[in-house]
Scaffold this motif. Structure first.
Motif, short mmCIF file in Angstrom:
data_model
loop_
_atom_site.label_atom_id
_atom_site.label_comp_id
_atom_site.label_asym_id
_atom_site.label_seq_id
_atom_site.Cartn_x
_atom_site.Cartn_y
_atom_site.Cartn_z
N VAL A 68 0.86 -1.18 0.00
CA VAL A 68 0.00 0.00 0.00
C VAL A 68 0.90 1.23 0.00
CG1 VAL A 68 -1.76 1.28 1.28
CG2 VAL A 68 -1.82 -1.22 1.23
N PRO A 69 0.78 2.08 -1.02
CA PRO A 69 1.61 3.29 -1.08
C PRO A 69 1.35 4.18 0.14
CG PRO A 69 0.46 2.93 -3.16
CD PRO A 69 -0.10 1.95 -2.18
N GLY A 70 2.41 4.81 0.61
CA GLY A 70 2.30 5.71 1.75
C GLY A 70 2.40 5.00 3.10
N THR A 71 2.69 3.70 3.09
CA THR A 71 2.85 2.96 4.34
C THR A 71 4.24 2.34 4.38
OG1 THR A 71 2.00 0.91 3.38
CG2 THR A 71 0.40 2.37 4.45
N LYS A 72 4.62 1.93 5.57
CA LYS A 72 5.91 1.24 5.77
C LYS A 72 5.64 -0.25 5.90
CE LYS A 72 7.75 5.14 8.36
NZ LYS A 72 8.04 5.63 9.69
N ALA A 73 6.64 -1.04 5.58
CA ALA A 73 6.50 -2.49 5.73
C ALA A 73 6.28 -2.82 7.21
CB ALA A 73 7.75 -3.20 5.22
N GLY A 74 5.33 -3.73 7.47
CA GLY A 74 5.05 -4.12 8.85
C GLY A 74 4.02 -3.24 9.53
N GLU A 75 3.41 -2.33 8.80
CA GLU A 75 2.39 -1.44 9.35
C GLU A 75 1.01 -2.06 9.11
OE1 GLU A 75 1.59 2.83 7.99
OE2 GLU A 75 3.55 2.94 8.97
N ILE A 76 0.12 -1.94 10.07
CA ILE A 76 -1.23 -2.48 9.91
C ILE A 76 -2.02 -1.59 8.95
CG2 ILE A 76 -3.40 -2.94 11.12
CD1 ILE A 76 -1.71 -3.68 13.58
N ILE A 77 -2.62 -2.23 7.93
CA ILE A 77 -3.39 -1.46 6.95
C ILE A 77 -4.90 -1.74 7.06
CG2 ILE A 77 -1.54 -1.16 5.29
CD1 ILE A 77 -2.59 -3.61 3.77
N GLN A 78 -5.27 -2.84 7.74
CA GLN A 78 -6.67 -3.16 7.93
C GLN A 78 -6.83 -4.05 9.15
OE1 GLN A 78 -8.49 -5.18 4.63
NE2 GLN A 78 -10.42 -5.48 5.69
N VAL A 79 -7.89 -3.84 9.91
CA VAL A 79 -8.20 -4.69 11.06
C VAL A 79 -9.44 -5.51 10.71
CG1 VAL A 79 -8.80 -4.76 13.51
CG2 VAL A 79 -7.23 -3.00 12.67
N SER A 80 -9.27 -6.84 10.65
CA SER A 80 -10.40 -7.73 10.31
C SER A 80 -11.18 -8.11 11.56
CB SER A 80 -9.89 -9.00 9.64
OG SER A 80 -9.16 -8.68 8.48
N ALA A 81 -10.50 -8.42 12.64
CA ALA A 81 -11.17 -8.80 13.89
C ALA A 81 -10.26 -8.42 15.06
CB ALA A 81 -11.45 -10.30 13.92
N GLU A 82 -10.89 -7.99 16.15
CA GLU A 82 -10.13 -7.65 17.35
C GLU A 82 -9.64 -8.93 18.02
OE1 GLU A 82 -12.84 -5.40 19.75
OE2 GLU A 82 -12.58 -3.60 18.55
N GLY A 83 -8.56 -8.79 18.76
CA GLY A 83 -8.05 -9.91 19.54
C GLY A 83 -8.46 -9.77 20.99
N PHE A 84 -8.21 -10.82 21.77
CA PHE A 84 -8.59 -10.77 23.18
C PHE A 84 -7.53 -11.45 24.05
CE2 PHE A 84 -12.61 -9.91 21.26
CZ PHE A 84 -13.23 -9.04 22.15
N MET A 85 -7.36 -10.89 25.24
CA MET A 85 -6.47 -11.45 26.26
C MET A 85 -7.33 -11.89 27.44
SD MET A 85 -3.22 -10.86 25.29
CE MET A 85 -2.22 -10.84 26.75
N LEU A 86 -6.92 -12.98 28.08
CA LEU A 86 -7.52 -13.40 29.35
C LEU A 86 -6.42 -13.21 30.38
CD1 LEU A 86 -9.86 -14.59 30.95
CD2 LEU A 86 -8.99 -16.86 30.41
N TYR A 87 -6.54 -12.15 31.16
CA TYR A 87 -5.48 -11.69 32.06
C TYR A 87 -4.22 -11.48 31.24
CZ TYR A 87 -8.76 -12.84 35.74
OH TYR A 87 -9.88 -12.90 36.53
N ASP A 88 -3.21 -12.33 31.42
CA ASP A 88 -1.96 -12.13 30.68
C ASP A 88 -1.76 -13.16 29.57
OD1 ASP A 88 -1.64 -14.22 32.42
OD2 ASP A 88 0.40 -13.71 33.00
#
Length: 185
Positions: A149-169
């Motif tokens: 994607v032009p205007g971004t750096k390698a390793g940068e998030i360009i889209q979020v499909s689903a959120e993640g979750f933590m259970l405590y740590d």
């Protein structure tokens, strides 16, 4: 034949050894020998007792730790099973907003989603919500695709499909994201 001088010399050594042994035998009292044996046995039993106490203490600590972990992380399966419910509510809310659905429907979905998040929080779950432009973290994110994607750096998030979750740590589910593969210019 043997030289008689050497025989006398050997007799003298044997006699000296016998005499020394007799002196040692006189010094060794049977009660002292028994007392020494009892002391050695006492020391051995004390050592075994101390080791048994240490083992029991270690087992108690290990059981306590296992109990705490079971209490804290025992609901992981339930939590994982509830994540698709969250995802579907989130999708319904996004679709309702895009199609200008009735305000009451949107409000109902928002309230349900808020209650689900409160329940998650009450049980130690927290959302991992990356934003577009954040750096990809393999500890918390799962790359679903890569795209230049032009205007971004390698390793940068360009889209979020689903959120993640933590259970405590502990990670229950990584956030599913698209990552830029733009080569360095």
């Amino acid at each position: 034949m043997a030289d008689p001088k050497n025989d006398e010399f050997l007799d003298d050594i044997e006699a000296a050894e016998a005499e020394a042994y007799a002196e040692d035998a006189d010094e060794l009292d049977p009660e002292a020998v028994e007392l020494d044996a009892l002391r050695a046995e006492r020391d051995e039993l004390k050592d075994r007792f101390m080791r048994a106490l240490a083992d029991a203490e270690n087992a108690r600590k290990r059981a306590d730790k296992d109990r705490r972990e079971a209490q804290q992380y025992g609901g992981s399966r339930l939590a994982r099973d509830l994540l698709p419910v969250y995802d579907n509510l989130q999708r319904a809310l996004n679709a309702a907003r895009e199609e200008n659905a009735a305000a009451a429907l949107i409000e109902g979905i928002e309230l349900t989603l808020r209650e689900l998040l409160n329940t998650f929080s009450k049980h130690g779950m927290s959302a991992i919500t990356p934003e577009v432009g954040d750096k990809f973290d393999p500890q918390h994110h799962e790359a679903m695709f890569e795209a230049p994607v032009p205007g971004t750096k390698a390793g940068e998030i360009i889209q979020v499909s689903a959120e993640g979750f933590m259970l405590y740590d502990r990670l229950l589910r990584p956030a599913q994201v698209g990552v830029s593969s733009m080569p360095a210019s």
